[in-house]
Design a protein around this motif. Structure first.
Motif, PDB file in Angstrom:
ATOM      1  N   ARG A   1       0.733  -1.170   0.107  1.00  0.00           N
ATOM      2  CA  ARG A   1       0.124  -0.019  -0.122  1.00  0.00           C
ATOM      3  C   ARG A   1       0.928   1.222   0.096  1.00  0.00           C
ATOM      4  O   ARG A   1       0.556   2.216  -0.696  1.00  0.00           O
ATOM      5  CB  ARG A   1      -0.857  -0.021   1.380  1.00  0.00           C
ATOM      6  CG  ARG A   1      -1.872   1.345   1.278  1.00  0.00           C
ATOM      7  CD  ARG A   1      -2.706   1.022   2.496  1.00  0.00           C
ATOM      8  NE  ARG A   1      -3.556  -0.056   2.407  1.00  0.00           N
ATOM      9  CZ  ARG A   1      -4.692  -0.495   2.093  1.00  0.00           C
ATOM     10  NH1 ARG A   1      -5.306   0.566   1.397  1.00  0.00           N
ATOM     11  NH2 ARG A   1      -5.262  -1.285   2.161  1.00  0.00           N
TER      12      ARG A   1
ATOM     13  N   GLU B   1       2.432   1.598  -3.325  1.00  0.00           N
ATOM     14  CA  GLU B   1       1.560   2.196  -4.464  1.00  0.00           C
ATOM     15  C   GLU B   1       1.452   3.808  -4.179  1.00  0.00           C
ATOM     16  O   GLU B   1       1.385   4.341  -5.316  1.00  0.00           O
ATOM     17  CB  GLU B   1       0.135   1.445  -4.108  1.00  0.00           C
ATOM     18  CG  GLU B   1      -1.067   1.901  -4.828  1.00  0.00           C
ATOM     19  CD  GLU B   1      -2.451   1.303  -4.581  1.00  0.00           C
ATOM     20  OE1 GLU B   1      -3.125   0.844  -5.525  1.00  0.00           O
ATOM     21  OE2 GLU B   1      -2.606   1.691  -3.276  1.00  0.00           O
ATOM     22  N   SER B   2       1.166   4.209  -2.798  1.00  0.00           N
ATOM     23  CA  SER B   2       1.016   5.326  -2.664  1.00  0.00           C
ATOM     24  C   SER B   2       2.307   6.273  -3.358  1.00  0.00           C
ATOM     25  O   SER B   2       2.204   7.329  -3.881  1.00  0.00           O
ATOM     26  CB  SER B   2       0.858   5.797  -1.254  1.00  0.00           C
ATOM     27  OG  SER B   2       0.825   7.142  -0.897  1.00  0.00           O
TER      28      SER B   2
ATOM     29  N   THR C   1       4.287   5.622  -5.640  1.00  0.00           N
ATOM     30  CA  THR C   1       4.368   5.464  -7.097  1.00  0.00           C
ATOM     31  C   THR C   1       3.466   6.694  -7.558  1.00  0.00           C
ATOM     32  O   THR C   1       3.722   7.406  -8.501  1.00  0.00           O
ATOM     33  CB  THR C   1       4.187   4.104  -7.797  1.00  0.00           C
ATOM     34  OG1 THR C   1       2.867   3.701  -7.312  1.00  0.00           O
ATOM     35  CG2 THR C   1       5.234   3.235  -7.343  1.00  0.00           C
ATOM     36  N   GLU C   2       2.335   6.856  -6.846  1.00  0.00           N
ATOM     37  CA  GLU C   2       1.343   7.777  -7.208  1.00  0.00           C
ATOM     38  C   GLU C   2       1.914   9.203  -7.006  1.00  0.00           C
ATOM     39  O   GLU C   2       1.665  10.028  -8.037  1.00  0.00           O
ATOM     40  CB  GLU C   2       0.046   7.509  -6.689  1.00  0.00           C
ATOM     41  CG  GLU C   2      -1.145   8.395  -6.790  1.00  0.00           C
ATOM     42  CD  GLU C   2      -2.559   8.231  -6.123  1.00  0.00           C
ATOM     43  OE1 GLU C   2      -3.373   8.768  -6.778  1.00  0.00           O
ATOM     44  OE2 GLU C   2      -2.474   7.737  -4.992  1.00  0.00           O
ATOM     45  N   LYS C   3       2.323   9.267  -5.977  1.00  0.00           N
ATOM     46  CA  LYS C   3       3.092  10.604  -5.645  1.00  0.00           C
ATOM     47  C   LYS C   3       4.114  10.986  -6.642  1.00  0.00           C
ATOM     48  O   LYS C   3       4.577  12.233  -6.948  1.00  0.00           O
ATOM     49  CB  LYS C   3       3.853  10.660  -4.281  1.00  0.00           C
ATOM     50  CG  LYS C   3       2.554  10.695  -3.080  1.00  0.00           C
ATOM     51  CD  LYS C   3       3.422  10.682  -1.700  1.00  0.00           C
ATOM     52  CE  LYS C   3       2.138  10.517  -0.827  1.00  0.00           C
ATOM     53  NZ  LYS C   3       2.766  10.426   0.551  1.00  0.00           N
TER      54      LYS C   3
ATOM     55  N   HIS D   1       3.192   8.267 -11.440  1.00  0.00           N
ATOM     56  CA  HIS D   1       2.658   7.121 -12.287  1.00  0.00           C
ATOM     57  C   HIS D   1       2.046   6.052 -11.071  1.00  0.00           C
ATOM     58  O   HIS D   1       3.118   5.292 -10.772  1.00  0.00           O
ATOM     59  CB  HIS D   1       3.798   6.675 -13.351  1.00  0.00           C
ATOM     60  CG  HIS D   1       3.089   5.570 -14.206  1.00  0.00           C
ATOM     61  ND1 HIS D   1       2.267   6.050 -15.226  1.00  0.00           N
ATOM     62  CD2 HIS D   1       2.887   4.435 -14.227  1.00  0.00           C
ATOM     63  CE1 HIS D   1       2.079   4.783 -15.945  1.00  0.00           C
ATOM     64  NE2 HIS D   1       2.488   3.862 -15.223  1.00  0.00           N
ATOM     65  N   LYS D   2       1.063   5.966 -10.789  1.00  0.00           N
ATOM     66  CA  LYS D   2       0.452   5.031  -9.926  1.00  0.00           C
ATOM     67  C   LYS D   2       0.353   3.831 -10.351  1.00  0.00           C
ATOM     68  O   LYS D   2      -0.069   3.510 -11.478  1.00  0.00           O
ATOM     69  CB  LYS D   2      -0.922   5.465  -9.505  1.00  0.00           C
ATOM     70  CG  LYS D   2      -1.384   4.376  -8.290  1.00  0.00           C
ATOM     71  CD  LYS D   2      -2.954   4.836  -7.829  1.00  0.00           C
ATOM     72  CE  LYS D   2      -3.418   4.174  -6.898  1.00  0.00           C
ATOM     73  NZ  LYS D   2      -4.852   4.381  -6.386  1.00  0.00           N
TER      74      LYS D   2
ATOM     75  N   HIS E   1      -0.715   0.315  -9.052  1.00  0.00           N
ATOM     76  CA  HIS E   1      -1.780  -0.528  -8.465  1.00  0.00           C
ATOM     77  C   HIS E   1      -1.190  -1.501  -7.449  1.00  0.00           C
ATOM     78  O   HIS E   1      -0.404  -2.389  -7.803  1.00  0.00           O
ATOM     79  CB  HIS E   1      -2.936  -0.804  -8.850  1.00  0.00           C
ATOM     80  CG  HIS E   1      -3.653   0.459  -9.633  1.00  0.00           C
ATOM     81  ND1 HIS E   1      -4.576   1.076  -8.748  1.00  0.00           N
ATOM     82  CD2 HIS E   1      -3.574   1.087 -10.569  1.00  0.00           C
ATOM     83  CE1 HIS E   1      -5.413   1.737  -9.462  1.00  0.00           C
ATOM     84  NE2 HIS E   1      -4.555   1.871 -10.686  1.00  0.00           N
ATOM     85  N   ARG E   2      -1.582  -1.422  -6.036  1.00  0.00           N
ATOM     86  CA  ARG E   2      -1.275  -2.608  -5.232  1.00  0.00           C
ATOM     87  C   ARG E   2      -1.335  -3.981  -5.896  1.00  0.00           C
ATOM     88  O   ARG E   2      -0.397  -4.882  -5.437  1.00  0.00           O
ATOM     89  CB  ARG E   2      -2.081  -2.583  -3.973  1.00  0.00           C
ATOM     90  CG  ARG E   2      -1.516  -3.135  -2.801  1.00  0.00           C
ATOM     91  CD  ARG E   2      -2.312  -2.712  -1.483  1.00  0.00           C
ATOM     92  NE  ARG E   2      -3.778  -2.811  -1.525  1.00  0.00           N
ATOM     93  CZ  ARG E   2      -4.684  -1.794  -1.636  1.00  0.00           C
ATOM     94  NH1 ARG E   2      -4.072  -0.686  -1.223  1.00  0.00           N
ATOM     95  NH2 ARG E   2      -5.782  -2.061  -1.669  1.00  0.00           N
TER      96      ARG E   2
ATOM     97  N   GLN F   1       6.010   2.280 -15.682  1.00  0.00           N
ATOM     98  CA  GLN F   1       6.231   1.344 -14.357  1.00  0.00           C
ATOM     99  C   GLN F   1       7.514   1.246 -14.019  1.00  0.00           C
ATOM    100  O   GLN F   1       7.783   0.877 -13.025  1.00  0.00           O
ATOM    101  CB  GLN F   1       5.369   0.240 -14.716  1.00  0.00           C
ATOM    102  CG  GLN F   1       3.871   0.166 -14.818  1.00  0.00           C
ATOM    103  CD  GLN F   1       3.116  -0.965 -15.284  1.00  0.00           C
ATOM    104  OE1 GLN F   1       3.303  -1.672 -16.133  1.00  0.00           O
ATOM    105  NE2 GLN F   1       1.849  -1.153 -14.564  1.00  0.00           N
TER     106      GLN F   1
END
Length: 106
Positions: A19, A22-23, A25-27, A30-31, A33-34, A52
């Motif tokens: 989790r 995932e957070s 990578t979003e910040k 480019h998120k 997902h878990r 990715q």
């Protein structure tokens, strides 16, 4: 050790949960997902986008060469070191090299 094992090892070394990664990578823009990260760690995910690969490597502080090959040898040296890899592992390595070339604009 497989790429999934190395990914898991790097994530745990950084003290991150799936989790949290995932957070992160979003910040970074480019998120990933878990559930994708979980599949990567179980070697059940083989279609990576250049974004990715880049964001995961940056987030974990690893090189793509280490992640996919197990060390920091240049990716173009794969031919000399592919003995013992399964057909699927060889295909994954070649796909990764192709994606890295696209990412680098080669």
């Amino acid at each position: 050790m497989t790429p999934g094992n190395r990914h898991c090892r790097a994530r745990k070394h950084r003290g991150l949960s799936l989790r949290q990664l995932e957070s992160l990578t979003e910040k970074m823009g480019h998120k990933v997902h878990r559930n994708t990260l979980s599949k990567i760690e179980r070697d059940r995910y083989s279609t990576f986008s250049p974004q990715q690969i880049r964001v995961i490597c940056l987030a974990l502080g690893i090189s793509a060469d280490w992640w996919f090959l197990g060390d920091d040898r240049p990716a173009n040296a794969v031919g000399a070191y592919n003995h013992g890899l399964s057909k699927n592992e060889k295909q994954s390595v070649l796909q990764t090299i192709s994606l890295l070339k696209k990412l680098l604009g080669e």
